[in-house]
Design a protein around this motif. Structure first.
Motif, PDB file in Angstrom:
ATOM      1  N   LEU A  48     -22.361  14.607 -91.199  1.00 48.46           N
ATOM      2  CA  LEU A  48     -22.824  14.630 -89.814  1.00 48.46           C
ATOM      3  C   LEU A  48     -22.197  15.789 -89.063  1.00 48.46           C
ATOM      4  O   LEU A  48     -22.882  16.515 -88.324  1.00 48.46           O
ATOM      5  N   ALA A  49     -20.880  15.978 -89.223  1.00 49.87           N
ATOM      6  CA  ALA A  49     -20.197  17.069 -88.535  1.00 49.87           C
ATOM      7  C   ALA A  49     -20.781  18.413 -88.943  1.00 49.87           C
ATOM      8  O   ALA A  49     -20.987  19.296 -88.104  1.00 49.87           O
ATOM      9  N   LEU A  50     -21.066  18.567 -90.232  1.00 53.85           N
ATOM     10  CA  LEU A  50     -21.675  19.801 -90.721  1.00 53.85           C
ATOM     11  C   LEU A  50     -23.031  20.031 -90.069  1.00 53.85           C
ATOM     12  O   LEU A  50     -23.338  21.143 -89.615  1.00 53.85           O
ATOM     13  N   GLY A  51     -23.840  18.981 -89.990  1.00 59.10           N
ATOM     14  CA  GLY A  51     -25.152  19.106 -89.364  1.00 59.10           C
ATOM     15  C   GLY A  51     -25.073  19.450 -87.890  1.00 59.10           C
ATOM     16  O   GLY A  51     -25.834  20.291 -87.389  1.00 59.10           O
ATOM     17  N   VAL A  52     -24.140  18.804 -87.177  1.00 56.91           N
ATOM     18  CA  VAL A  52     -23.990  19.066 -85.745  1.00 56.91           C
ATOM     19  C   VAL A  52     -23.540  20.497 -85.493  1.00 56.91           C
ATOM     20  O   VAL A  52     -24.085  21.198 -84.631  1.00 56.91           O
ATOM     21  N   ILE A  53     -22.545  20.972 -86.257  1.00 62.52           N
ATOM     22  CA  ILE A  53     -22.032  22.325 -86.061  1.00 62.52           C
ATOM     23  C   ILE A  53     -23.107  23.359 -86.381  1.00 62.52           C
ATOM     24  O   ILE A  53     -23.292  24.331 -85.628  1.00 62.52           O
ATOM     25  N   ILE A  54     -23.834  23.163 -87.474  1.00 63.35           N
ATOM     26  CA  ILE A  54     -24.905  24.102 -87.819  1.00 63.35           C
ATOM     27  C   ILE A  54     -26.005  24.066 -86.763  1.00 63.35           C
ATOM     28  O   ILE A  54     -26.550  25.104 -86.368  1.00 63.35           O
ATOM     29  N   GLY A  55     -26.333  22.863 -86.286  1.00 66.06           N
ATOM     30  CA  GLY A  55     -27.356  22.745 -85.258  1.00 66.06           C
ATOM     31  C   GLY A  55     -27.003  23.496 -83.992  1.00 66.06           C
ATOM     32  O   GLY A  55     -27.835  24.219 -83.421  1.00 66.06           O
ATOM     33  N   PHE A  56     -25.747  23.356 -83.546  1.00 62.51           N
ATOM     34  CA  PHE A  56     -25.326  24.070 -82.344  1.00 62.51           C
ATOM     35  C   PHE A  56     -25.183  25.563 -82.609  1.00 62.51           C
ATOM     36  O   PHE A  56     -25.364  26.369 -81.690  1.00 62.51           O
ATOM     37  N   ALA A  57     -24.853  25.938 -83.839  1.00 59.63           N
ATOM     38  CA  ALA A  57     -24.784  27.363 -84.169  1.00 59.63           C
ATOM     39  C   ALA A  57     -26.158  28.013 -84.054  1.00 59.63           C
ATOM     40  O   ALA A  57     -26.285  29.146 -83.591  1.00 59.63           O
ATOM     41  N   VAL A  58     -27.178  27.288 -84.471  1.00 58.68           N
ATOM     42  CA  VAL A  58     -28.530  27.839 -84.468  1.00 58.68           C
ATOM     43  C   VAL A  58     -29.170  27.779 -83.086  1.00 58.68           C
ATOM     44  O   VAL A  58     -29.768  28.754 -82.609  1.00 58.68           O
ATOM     45  N   ALA A  59     -29.047  26.629 -82.420  1.00 56.73           N
ATOM     46  CA  ALA A  59     -29.808  26.440 -81.172  1.00 56.73           C
ATOM     47  C   ALA A  59     -28.978  25.829 -80.055  1.00 56.73           C
ATOM     48  O   ALA A  59     -29.546  25.316 -79.088  1.00 56.73           O
ATOM     49  N   GLY A  60     -27.653  25.871 -80.176  1.00 56.24           N
ATOM     50  CA  GLY A  60     -26.805  25.216 -79.191  1.00 56.24           C
ATOM     51  C   GLY A  60     -26.955  25.747 -77.778  1.00 56.24           C
ATOM     52  O   GLY A  60     -27.175  24.990 -76.835  1.00 56.24           O
ATOM     53  N   GLN A  61     -26.855  27.054 -77.621  1.00 58.86           N
ATOM     54  CA  GLN A  61     -26.923  27.636 -76.285  1.00 58.86           C
ATOM     55  C   GLN A  61     -28.299  27.417 -75.659  1.00 58.86           C
ATOM     56  O   GLN A  61     -28.418  27.117 -74.466  1.00 58.86           O
ATOM     57  N   THR A  62     -29.332  27.532 -76.468  1.00 62.00           N
ATOM     58  CA  THR A  62     -30.694  27.295 -75.967  1.00 62.00           C
ATOM     59  C   THR A  62     -30.865  25.858 -75.499  1.00 62.00           C
ATOM     60  O   THR A  62     -31.451  25.594 -74.439  1.00 62.00           O
ATOM     61  N   LEU A  63     -30.338  24.917 -76.279  1.00 61.95           N
ATOM     62  CA  LEU A  63     -30.451  23.504 -75.921  1.00 61.95           C
ATOM     63  C   LEU A  63     -29.702  23.195 -74.633  1.00 61.95           C
ATOM     64  O   LEU A  63     -30.223  22.509 -73.743  1.00 61.95           O
ATOM     65  N   LEU A  64     -28.472  23.694 -74.515  1.00 65.49           N
ATOM     66  CA  LEU A  64     -27.683  23.435 -73.309  1.00 65.49           C
ATOM     67  C   LEU A  64     -28.333  24.060 -72.079  1.00 65.49           C
ATOM     68  O   LEU A  64     -28.347  23.459 -70.996  1.00 65.49           O
TER      69      LEU A  64
END
Length: 205
Positions: A48-64
């Motif tokens: 889960l941690a791996l998925g969350v970190i990769i997710g925010f790496a790819v689209a984190g700033q856009t999502l926020l």
């Protein structure tokens, strides 16, 4: 391969995630589980941690940006969640044996997030991604994340040796200590978030 970039990100993320510091909390939350369930919880938390970190790496700033959420808000939310977990540890509610559903819940929250994939790890990842300038550098950052998560998994996987050494009485003492430490971490996260908000909005007044 840019070993300097790999080393910088690996060390930074490893220090933030702090695998040795995770062991007391992990044992406090899973010490009453059978070895197989405890290992499964550790694997689920790391994935889960791996998925969350990769997710925010790819689209984190856009999502926020889309949600109009500032990073300090994410940090404060993680702190509040850790307060609830710390209270459970301090009051002994996690001492009861847990079923399969409980194992999954513990693995996802709070182990996977916000303990492993917390605000610090997310922010550090997003900052390093912003520094990357080529596909090779993105791949290097991805390799560093995988290396850190593999290290965490190994630490959690062999925490069962500590369980056998401590026995139930030792686990109970460790649970209370972990609850106190977790409460301190939560308060620090909230305090840092408040300070960040003050710095962010003070110039406007």
């Amino acid at each position: 391969m840019n070993l300097k970039l790999f080393g910088e990100f690996f060390v930074t993320l490893l220090v933030i995630v702090d695998p040795p510091g995770m062991v007391p909390v992990f044992l406090a939350l899973t010490g009453a589980m059978p070895a197989k369930a405890r290992n499964r919880a550790g694997t689920q938390a790391v994935l889960l941690a791996l998925g969350v970190i990769i997710g925010f790496a790819v689209a984190g700033q856009t999502l926020l940006d889309y949600l109009h959420v500032q990073l300090p808000a994410l940090q404060a939310a993680g702190g509040l969640l850790l307060v609830l977990v710390a209270l459970q540890l301090l009051t002994g509610k996690t001492d009861e044996p847990q079923d399969q559903a409980g194992t999954s819940n513990v693995a996802l929250v709070p182990l996977g997030t916000p303990l492993l994939a917390g605000p610090g790890a997310i922010v550090a990842t997003m900052l390093f991604v912003q520094r990357a300038r080529s596909l090779d550098e993105y791949l290097i950052l991805g390799a560093a994340v995988l290396a850190v998560m593999a290290t965490v998994w190994l630490v959690l996987r062999f925490s069962g040796l500590i369980v056998r050494l401590l026995r139930p009485a030792g686990i109970e003492v460790l649970t209370r200590i972990a609850g106190l430490l977790l409460a301190a971490i939560a308060v620090q996260l909230i305090a840092d978030a408040i300070f960040a908000f003050v710095q962010l909005y003070a110039p406007r007044f």
